[in-house]
Design a protein around this motif. Structure first.
Motif, PDB file in Angstrom:
ATOM      1  N   LEU A   1       8.171   2.889   6.601  1.00  0.00           N
ATOM      2  CA  LEU A   1       9.405   2.413   7.223  1.00  0.00           C
ATOM      3  C   LEU A   1      10.228   1.570   6.265  1.00  0.00           C
ATOM      4  CD1 LEU A   1       8.279   1.385  10.827  1.00  0.00           C
ATOM      5  CD2 LEU A   1       9.629   3.379  10.153  1.00  0.00           C
ATOM      6  N   ALA A   2       9.546   0.889   5.329  1.00  0.00           N
ATOM      7  CA  ALA A   2      10.260   0.030   4.384  1.00  0.00           C
ATOM      8  C   ALA A   2      10.910   0.823   3.256  1.00  0.00           C
ATOM      9  CB  ALA A   2       9.294  -0.998   3.792  1.00  0.00           C
TER      10      ALA A   2
ATOM     11  N   PRO B   1       0.823  -1.215   0.000  1.00  0.00           N
ATOM     12  CA  PRO B   1       0.000   0.000   0.000  1.00  0.00           C
ATOM     13  C   PRO B   1       0.854   1.261   0.000  1.00  0.00           C
ATOM     14  CG  PRO B   1      -0.848  -1.595   1.581  1.00  0.00           C
ATOM     15  CD  PRO B   1       0.466  -2.131   1.102  1.00  0.00           C
ATOM     16  N   ASP B   2       0.301   2.317  -0.549  1.00  0.00           N
ATOM     17  CA  ASP B   2       0.984   3.605  -0.622  1.00  0.00           C
ATOM     18  C   ASP B   2       1.045   4.224   0.773  1.00  0.00           C
ATOM     19  OD1 ASP B   2       1.901   6.165  -1.104  1.00  0.00           O
ATOM     20  OD2 ASP B   2       0.715   6.408  -2.923  1.00  0.00           O
ATOM     21  N   PRO B   3       2.239   4.622   1.243  1.00  0.00           N
ATOM     22  CA  PRO B   3       2.332   5.262   2.557  1.00  0.00           C
ATOM     23  C   PRO B   3       1.490   6.527   2.671  1.00  0.00           C
ATOM     24  CG  PRO B   3       4.496   4.630   1.766  1.00  0.00           C
ATOM     25  CD  PRO B   3       3.554   4.425   0.627  1.00  0.00           C
TER      26      PRO B   3
ATOM     27  N   GLY C   1      -2.214   6.539   8.399  1.00  0.00           N
ATOM     28  CA  GLY C   1      -2.597   5.555   9.392  1.00  0.00           C
ATOM     29  C   GLY C   1      -1.447   4.638   9.759  1.00  0.00           C
ATOM     30  N   PRO C   2      -1.692   3.683  10.651  1.00  0.00           N
ATOM     31  CA  PRO C   2      -0.641   2.745  11.061  1.00  0.00           C
ATOM     32  C   PRO C   2      -0.060   1.955   9.897  1.00  0.00           C
ATOM     33  CG  PRO C   2      -2.513   2.632  12.556  1.00  0.00           C
ATOM     34  CD  PRO C   2      -2.940   3.484  11.414  1.00  0.00           C
ATOM     35  N   LEU C   3      -0.923   1.530   8.958  1.00  0.00           N
ATOM     36  CA  LEU C   3      -0.427   0.767   7.814  1.00  0.00           C
ATOM     37  C   LEU C   3       0.486   1.612   6.946  1.00  0.00           C
ATOM     38  CD1 LEU C   3      -0.426  -1.819   6.150  1.00  0.00           C
ATOM     39  CD2 LEU C   3      -2.474  -0.982   4.973  1.00  0.00           C
ATOM     40  N   GLY C   4       0.090   2.870   6.714  1.00  0.00           N
ATOM     41  CA  GLY C   4       0.934   3.763   5.933  1.00  0.00           C
ATOM     42  C   GLY C   4       2.279   4.002   6.598  1.00  0.00           C
TER      43      GLY C   4
END
Length: 424
Positions: free
Chosen positions: A80-81, A66-68, A72-75
């Motif tokens: 971080l990657a 997913p696009d940062p 949200g937490p997923l972004g």
């Protein structure tokens, strides 16, 4: 991976001592020979395989996740990657170079010359493979050709001691981003680069900018990415089975992380108009996160001197290199320590270690998959893609390493280096 208006901020003088602080090379075992030292420290470090596996998944996240910008937490996790996984890969590539040429002490005599020949062949194969994957015209900035040339650039230093390697890595982080900035300004202001590209046979064969792209204008320019490999070479000279060494390495990694990202955060706020200048020159969401995140965007209107204060992972600045190196060191220490101290963790991590053992194959296959299936834009499908890519890599790598020592492409790469045995 610049002529700075405030060099005291963009070139932190504490970087060199922080890197060199872990320079405590392991004593040579009594059984060391010219063919390469023997002993427990020369064996495969499973923790390194684990770190390499995590780097592979980090690249998967950067390419198909997913696009940062979704937030949200997923972004945050996806961000971080970005850049940090490739920096970890580069640091571990330096570790691999030392494994091949001799760890903890460089091989000498005929064995040493053969090891150097193997590295030269590997580097050339990676350059060819990198350009071949680039020719597939995916949206991925393929890193292999850059790695191959960086291997050749740092190979002359493979016999140096850990402290010298650490100081070279620190010097490269402090100096090379400013050099790269000056070179890129010269390229923007003149036509000499076009003349060199036109005369470069590699550029003609690959339909790219050839050496100019690998050295200066690409996403992973050798000029700045050398520092990561040199740092990895220094780490490989250490005895990572020693708890005290790991503690010092973790402390150095933490200090570099704070120095890199914290220094950028401070510099962007202390230098007048720095954030506004960066925001005006990029296509991202402003400069508020430029101290650590690629969401600042790409440069679209020249490269202002204020860019040297940015710490975003792909900014090719002193701050970004220092911060990324610190993160990579922390990941290596955590992985090595977890495998050494937590047997259950080691067992659970075996599939990830298997991906690390077959990292080249896993990387190339995911590029081919992207070429075939493309890259999703929405969070839901992208997250599903990331899960599928990771699950397939885990299953295939685990099954393969159950029966074979090397991955398929790793084995072919090994075979390609066999002519080095004829070096006298």
């Amino acid at each position: 991976m610049t002529a700075d208006t405030s060099p005291d901020l963009s070139s932190p003088p504490a970087a060199a001592p922080a890197l060199a602080s872990v320079a405590a090379p392991a004593p040579a075992p009594a059984s060391a020979t010219a063919e390469g030292p023997q002993g427990p420290s020369t064996g495969r470090l499973v923790g390194i395989d684990l770190a390499r596996g995590l780097a592979v998944f980090g690249m998967y996240a950067a390419h198909v996740g997913p696009d940062p910008a979704n937030g949200g937490p997923l972004g945050f996790v996806m961000e971080l990657a970005r850049g940090r996984s490739s920096a970890l890969f580069a640091l571990l590539a330096g570790f691999t170079l030392v494994l091949i040429t001799g760890r903890p002490h460089a091989r000498t005599g005929r064995a040493g010359r053969q090891a150097v020949a193997r590295m030269v062949i590997r580097s050339l194969v990676l350059i060819v493979l990198g350009f071949a994957l680039t020719a597939l015209d995916t949206d991925v900035d393929v890193i292999l050709a850059f790695y191959g040339l960086t291997f050749l650039a740092v190979l002359p230093f493979h016999r140096l001691r850990v402290r010298t390697l650490a100081l070279l890595a620190a010097a490269g982080a402090l100096v090379m981003p400013q050099v790269l900035y000056g070179v890129r300004l010269s390229i923007e202001d003149g036509d000499w680069a076009d003349a060199l590209v036109a005369a470069d046979p590699l550029a003609r064969v690959s339909d790219t900018d050839g050496l100019m792209e690998l050295l200066f204008t690409g996403e992973y320019p050798v000029l700045t990415w050398m520092s990561f490999m040199l740092a990895g070479m220094a780490v490989a000279r250490l005895d990572l089975t020693c708890g005290a060494v790991r503690t010092r390495l973790a402390a150095a990694g933490g200090a570099l992380t704070v120095l890199g990202y914290g220094g950028s955060w401070l510099a962007l706020r202390l230098v007048p108009h720095a954030r506004a200048t960066v925001a005006a020159a990029t296509d991202g969401d402003g400069a508020a996160s430029a101290w650590w995140s690629d969401t600042v965007g790409y440069l679209v209107d020249g490269t202002p001197a204020a860019w040297l204060l940015v710490g975003a992972p792909h900014s090719q600045t002193t701050f970004s290199i220092i911060g990324n190196t610190g993160v990579a060191l922390l990941v290596v220490v955590l992985c090595v320590t977890a495998v050494d101290r937590l047997p259950r963790c080691a067992r659970l991590a075996r599939p990830v270690c298997a991906v690390g053992m077959t990292a080249l194959t896993a990387y190339v296959l995911h590029i081919l998959a992207i070429r075939e299936f493309g890259m999703e834009e929405e969070t839901g499908p992208a997250l599903l893609d990331l899960f599928l890519y990771s699950a397939v890599a885990l299953l295939l790598a685990t099954a393969w390493t159950r029966w074979f020592r090397r991955g398929p492409l790793e084995h072919l790469l090994h075979i390609s280096t066999l002519p080095a045995r004829h070096v006298k």
